[in-house]
Design a protein around this motif. Structure first.
Motif, PDB file in Angstrom:
ATOM      1  N   UNK A  99       8.620  11.149   4.388  1.00 27.07           N
ATOM      2  CA  UNK A  99       8.723   9.820   3.788  1.00 27.07           C
ATOM      3  C   UNK A  99      10.168   9.323   3.810  1.00 27.07           C
ATOM      4  N   UNK A 100      11.113  10.221   3.539  1.00 25.26           N
ATOM      5  CA  UNK A 100      12.531   9.845   3.586  1.00 25.26           C
ATOM      6  C   UNK A 100      12.954   9.448   5.004  1.00 25.26           C
ATOM      7  N   UNK A 101      12.553  10.263   5.977  1.00 28.32           N
ATOM      8  CA  UNK A 101      12.882   9.944   7.374  1.00 28.32           C
ATOM      9  C   UNK A 101      12.182   8.656   7.782  1.00 28.32           C
ATOM     10  N   UNK A 102      10.924   8.532   7.357  1.00 27.28           N
ATOM     11  CA  UNK A 102      10.126   7.362   7.711  1.00 27.28           C
ATOM     12  C   UNK A 102      10.735   6.063   7.222  1.00 27.28           C
ATOM     13  N   UNK A 103      11.231   6.037   5.984  1.00 23.29           N
ATOM     14  CA  UNK A 103      11.785   4.786   5.449  1.00 23.29           C
ATOM     15  C   UNK A 103      13.092   4.435   6.154  1.00 23.29           C
ATOM     16  N   UNK A 104      13.859   5.447   6.564  1.00 27.93           N
ATOM     17  CA  UNK A 104      15.091   5.182   7.310  1.00 27.93           C
ATOM     18  C   UNK A 104      14.763   4.577   8.673  1.00 27.93           C
ATOM     19  N   UNK A 118       9.146   0.475  13.741  1.00 30.60           N
ATOM     20  CA  UNK A 118       8.165   0.165  12.693  1.00 30.60           C
ATOM     21  C   UNK A 118       6.988   1.136  12.784  1.00 30.60           C
ATOM     22  N   UNK A 119       6.449   1.260  13.999  1.00 31.10           N
ATOM     23  CA  UNK A 119       5.271   2.115  14.199  1.00 31.10           C
ATOM     24  C   UNK A 119       5.581   3.575  13.909  1.00 31.10           C
ATOM     25  N   UNK A 120       6.743   4.036  14.367  1.00 31.44           N
ATOM     26  CA  UNK A 120       7.127   5.438  14.107  1.00 31.44           C
ATOM     27  C   UNK A 120       7.280   5.665  12.602  1.00 31.44           C
ATOM     28  N   UNK A 121       7.901   4.700  11.906  1.00 27.95           N
ATOM     29  CA  UNK A 121       8.048   4.816  10.457  1.00 27.95           C
ATOM     30  C   UNK A 121       6.697   4.913   9.762  1.00 27.95           C
ATOM     31  N   UNK A 122       5.742   4.075  10.177  1.00 30.11           N
ATOM     32  CA  UNK A 122       4.400   4.107   9.576  1.00 30.11           C
ATOM     33  C   UNK A 122       3.700   5.433   9.883  1.00 30.11           C
ATOM     34  N   UNK A 149       0.791  -1.232   0.000  1.00 34.00           N
ATOM     35  CA  UNK A 149       0.000   0.000   0.000  1.00 34.00           C
ATOM     36  C   UNK A 149       0.824   1.283   0.000  1.00 34.00           C
ATOM     37  N   UNK A 150       2.090   1.203   0.434  1.00 34.51           N
ATOM     38  CA  UNK A 150       2.936   2.402   0.342  1.00 34.51           C
ATOM     39  C   UNK A 150       3.085   2.883  -1.105  1.00 34.51           C
ATOM     40  N   UNK A 153       2.851  11.837   4.711  1.00 35.31           N
ATOM     41  CA  UNK A 153       3.583  11.783   3.441  1.00 35.31           C
ATOM     42  C   UNK A 153       3.403  12.956   2.506  1.00 35.31           C
ATOM     43  N   UNK A 154       2.415  13.827   2.785  1.00 40.55           N
ATOM     44  CA  UNK A 154       2.290  15.028   1.948  1.00 40.55           C
ATOM     45  C   UNK A 154       3.575  15.843   1.996  1.00 40.55           C
TER      46      UNK A 154
END
Length: 413
Positions: free
Chosen positions: A309-314, A293-297, A239-240, A303-304
């Protein structure tokens, strides 16, 4: 150069053929499969939850397929199973490039999951057969690195090829698996004697695994926790990409960049994270991994703002390294003497999270939009911490009932 040569001669030549094939095949699969959700949304009018079901069916098939593949490997030999699987896999990806109907995609991804469950454990077992016990840890570390090199290169190639044709990437992936299969056929005769297992392999039967889960409460709690964590992890390839396309349009290459960041983070930081994790109890690492995991999600939910999104994937990837590394060690610690195969077989049921996650996340996405969907998924993923804690608690209670000799093993937790 001398150091590379010294490294090369430490291992059987077949190991390096498998490593090269791993980079090649993984680059090809990451060039196409992570984009399957986007591809399905473009060539069909399917709802996100139904796209999730198609993606998840492969994980469901793979959960059972691992047992079948292991028995076939014992019966017919590792190389035969690997080569036949690669040829079938090639046909599956060519089929993806031509398919139109929902049922066709569903069947193809079911076969894709079966192929993965046949090939991956068999190739790892072959590497173990060809490597002395004291060197196996390093071989599997090199293999993990090879996978992530392919994962770093593949998405960028896929984004470029997608500008030409979405179906072309799947066709090229199929050809890559075909070439890999032909290569293995060519080298089989040269190393035929070495490719026979030197010792009897422990065979893990389905009913034995079910029995282990019924009897060991600690393992049951752990499997539930892992299943929930995998619901969150499965969003990265389901879904990402749909969410990113909704936010930034079909021409954006952002999702490819996020996948490349994921792979590069593993390559660059895995050793550092592993060394630090070794100094903490396993449960602490699993809790930290689940929280990340939860913080990344949650960061994906915002994501706007592209930077989130960059920080999240890291952050998400650091959680991936911690959680999956610790999970294998946790299962090894739970396993009773002579039952390691059954315990690891049972832990494979965590993969049901990869079946549930894409459909559940897709339903959230269609009902509430990407922001709230990822908030809900973050909460669900984080709830796995409770079940890991319950598993640890049940394990310690089990430990109190047994004699002291295994005390050392438990203190690692």
């Amino acid at each position: 150069m001398n150091r590379l040569r010294a490294l090369y001669i430490q291992y059987h030549p077949m190991i390096w053929i498998l490593m090269g094939g791993t980079v090649f095949a993984r680059a090809a699969s990451f060039m196409s499969y992570p984009f399957l959700a986007i591809y399905l949304s473009r060539v069909s009018s399917l709802e996100p939850w139904l796209i999730g079901l198609i993606l998840g069916i492969g994980a469901l098939a793979g959960t059972v397929g691992g047992f079948i593949g292991g028995n076939l490997s014992d019966r017919f030999g590792r190389m035969i199973v690997m080569v036949v699987t690669l040829f079938v896999w090639a046909g599956v990806y060519v089929g993806f490039s031509l398919a139109k109907g929902v049922w066709v995609f569903l069947i193809l991804n079911l076969l894709n999951g079966l192929c993965r469950s046949f090939f991956e454990p068999t190739s790892q077992a072959l590497m173990a057969d060809l490597t002395p016990k004291e060197k196996r840890m390093r071989v599997f570390g090199i293999r993990y690195m090879a996978i992530n090199i392919g994962a770093a290169v593949g998405p960028l190639l896929g984004a470029w090829l997608a500008m030409i044709s979405g179906s072309l990437t799947f066709f090229i992936t199929g050809m890559a698996y075909l070439i890999y299969g032909v290569l293995l056929v060519m080298v089989t005769s040269r190393y035929k004697e070495d490719l026979s297992p030197k010792s009897k392999v422990e065979r893990v039967r389905f009913l034995e695994v079910i029995g282990v889960m019924r009897r060991d409460v600690a393992l049951g709690w752990f499997i539930i926790g892992g299943l929930i964590s995998n619901i969150g992890y499965s969003q990265m390839q389901s879904n990402l990409p749909l969410y990113v396309e909704q936010l930034f349009g079909s021409e954006s290459k952002l999702y490819s960049i996020l996948l490349a960041i994921n792979a590069l983070t593993v390559i660059v930081f895995q050793a550092v994270i592993t060394r630090r994790a070794e100094k903490r109890p396993l449960l602490s690492n699993m809790i930290i991994g689940s929280l990340l995991f939860s913080v990344g999600l949650l960061l994906f939910a915002g994501g706007q703002v592209m930077g989130l999104l960059y920080i999240g994937i890291f952050v998400f990837t650091v959680g991936e390294i911690l959680l999956f590394l610790s999970s294998s060690l946790f299962v090894d610690g739970l396993a009773k003497t002579g039952m390691r195969g059954s315990y690891f077989g049972a832990s494979g049921f965590q993969a049901l999270g990869f079946f549930i996650g894409p459909s559940l996340g897709g339903w959230f996405l269609s009902q509430w939009g990407g922001g709230w969907a990822f908030v809900m998924l973050a909460v669900i993923s984080g709830s796995g911490i409770f079940f890991y804690w319950k598993g640890q608690r049940a394990f310690m209670k089990r430990k109190e009932k047994v004699v002291p000799p295994i005390k050392e093993k438990v203190q690692a937790f």
